[in-house]
Design an enzyme around this catalytic site. Structure first.
Site, mmCIF file in Angstrom:
data_model
loop_
_atom_site.group_PDB
_atom_site.id
_atom_site.type_symbol
_atom_site.label_atom_id
_atom_site.label_comp_id
_atom_site.label_asym_id
_atom_site.label_seq_id
_atom_site.Cartn_x
_atom_site.Cartn_y
_atom_site.Cartn_z
ATOM 1 C CB THR A 27 40.190 -38.937 11.746
ATOM 2 O OG1 THR A 27 39.691 -40.007 10.701
ATOM 3 C CG2 THR A 27 40.377 -37.767 11.354
ATOM 4 C CB ILE A 28 43.086 -42.894 8.501
ATOM 5 C CG1 ILE A 28 41.734 -43.351 8.041
ATOM 6 C CG2 ILE A 28 43.868 -44.006 9.516
ATOM 7 C CD1 ILE A 28 41.930 -44.524 7.447
ATOM 8 C CG ASP A 29 38.626 -40.395 7.276
ATOM 9 O OD1 ASP A 29 37.637 -40.550 7.775
ATOM 10 O OD2 ASP A 29 39.388 -41.509 6.873
ATOM 11 N NE ARG A 64 46.462 -58.524 -15.269
ATOM 12 C CZ ARG A 64 46.455 -59.677 -14.879
ATOM 13 N NH1 ARG A 64 47.097 -59.527 -13.399
ATOM 14 N NH2 ARG A 64 46.122 -60.717 -15.130
ATOM 15 C CG MET A 71 39.050 -46.672 4.015
ATOM 16 S SD MET A 71 39.507 -47.302 5.843
ATOM 17 C CE MET A 71 38.411 -48.753 5.895
ATOM 18 N N GLY A 72 38.825 -42.816 3.320
ATOM 19 C CA GLY A 72 38.847 -41.395 3.497
ATOM 20 C C GLY A 72 37.390 -40.717 3.631
ATOM 21 N NE ARG A 176 42.833 -59.707 -13.345
ATOM 22 C CZ ARG A 176 42.518 -60.086 -14.416
ATOM 23 N NH1 ARG A 176 42.330 -58.887 -15.175
ATOM 24 N NH2 ARG A 176 43.124 -61.097 -15.130
ATOM 25 N NE ARG A 185 39.873 -48.032 10.901
ATOM 26 C CZ ARG A 185 38.432 -48.017 10.990
ATOM 27 N NH1 ARG A 185 37.819 -47.287 10.234
ATOM 28 N NH2 ARG A 185 37.979 -48.931 11.848
HETATM 29 O O1 F6P Z 1 36.809 -42.571 9.429
HETATM 30 C C1 F6P Z 1 37.830 -43.440 9.040
HETATM 31 C C2 F6P Z 1 37.345 -44.542 8.349
HETATM 32 O O2 F6P Z 1 38.264 -45.391 8.449
HETATM 33 C C3 F6P Z 1 36.772 -44.118 6.976
HETATM 34 O O3 F6P Z 1 37.865 -43.829 6.306
HETATM 35 C C4 F6P Z 1 36.031 -45.079 6.449
HETATM 36 O O4 F6P Z 1 34.936 -44.759 5.353
HETATM 37 C C5 F6P Z 1 35.228 -45.549 7.758
HETATM 38 O O5 F6P Z 1 36.101 -45.021 8.841
HETATM 39 C C6 F6P Z 1 34.871 -47.037 7.811
HETATM 40 O O6 F6P Z 1 34.252 -47.392 9.032
HETATM 41 P P1 F6P Z 1 33.975 -48.736 9.543
HETATM 42 O O7 F6P Z 1 35.532 -49.203 10.056
HETATM 43 O O8 F6P Z 1 33.032 -48.755 10.559
HETATM 44 O O9 F6P Z 1 33.749 -49.698 8.313
#
Ligand code: F6P
Length: 252
Positions: A27-29, A64, A71-72, A176, A185
């Site tokens: 998982t990227i998280d 700016r 994400m995460g 911005r 991902r």
């Molecule tokens: O768990 C990986 C993840 O990319 C999270 O970082 C993110 O909140 C979630 O999946 C997004 O899920 P989806 O692709 O279903 O919108």
């Protein structure tokens, strides 16, 4: 079963019902307990770092404040990793709730020192007490939609715009925002993730041959180990104070 906490939970149930299954932490998280790293994380941090480096150029040229949302889910690993690597001036993560006034004060201090631009990295699950925006949940989250996903997760996303609007409103500095979203991902994995994925895959096959079902292959230090799926999926691994305090050194 290669995946994050949802995949791990499902694999644990299958294992309890007698299916010979092993888990691989992907998982990227990077929020899976029991393993130091999940593959996908290093690649996401590098994608986000590269994007923040690019945003830095236009922030400086246009004087700016640029807000970059990463994400995460409910952990701040991507934000703190990419934010530190790219020299962000402020990093907001779920583990350490903040107030908009303290973020603005930090930016105003920077500008008073003659730095007419700032980069703020915010994790999608960060909890910020805003001045004029009501959060979508009691604990202060901003949601894309009230709908939950297939696993019942809240759909996070959008805090970057709320934060940018309030920073501009309070400081008067042109601001911005950029939401990196799903580009974190995809693409070609980094060398670290390629090697980690290879090591985890090879170890998982050995686990199956040794009959170590119901466990997950994991990296601890530089060693491959196996941990019970249930233990690993029991809790989210979050960013601790030691790492965040180092990042926060650069906020003022
Ligand atoms: O768990 C990986 C993840 O990319 C999270 O970082 C993110 O909140 C979630 O999946 C997004 O899920 P989806 O692709 O279903 O919108």
């Amino acid at each position: 079963a290669a995946g994050g906490d949802d995949t791990r939970g499902g694999a644990a149930i299958l294992s309890e019902r007698g299916l010979p299954v092993v888990g691989v932490p992907k998982t990227i998280d990077n929020d899976l307990s029991g393993t130091d790293y999940t593959f996908g994380y290093d690649t996401a941090v590098n994608v986000a770092m590269d994007a923040i480096d690019r945003v830095h150029t236009t922030a400086e040229s246009h004087n700016r404040v640029m807000v970059v949302e990463v994400m995460g889910r409910h952990s701040g690993w991507i934000a703190v990793g990419a934010g530190m690597a790219a020299g962000a001036d402020y990093i907001l993560i779920p583990e350490f709730p903040a107030e908009i006034q303290e973020v603005c004060a930090s930016i105003q201090k920077r500008h008073a020192r003659g730095k007419d631009f700032s980069i703020v990295v915010v994790a999608e699950g960060a909890k910020v007490k805003f001045a004029r925006t009501e959060a979508d949940t009691d604990e202060g989250l901003i949601l894309q939609t009230k709908e939950t996903d297939a696993f019942g997760h809240l759909r996070l996303g959008g805090i970057g715009k709320v934060l940018a609007d309030e920073i501009e409103d309070i400081t008067g500095f042109e601001t911005r925002f950029v939401i990196l979203g799903h580009i974190q991902r995809g693409g070609s994995p980094t060398a670290f993730d390629r090697v980690l994925g290879t090591r985890l895959g090879a170890y998982a096959v050995d686990m199956l041959e040794r009959g170590e079902y119901g466990d997950m292959a994991a990296l601890q230090g530089n060693r491959m180990v196996h941990v019970p799926l249930t233990e690993a999926s029991a809790r989210t691994k979050t960013v601790g104070p030691e790492l965040y305090e180092i990042a926060a050194t650069f906020f003022d």
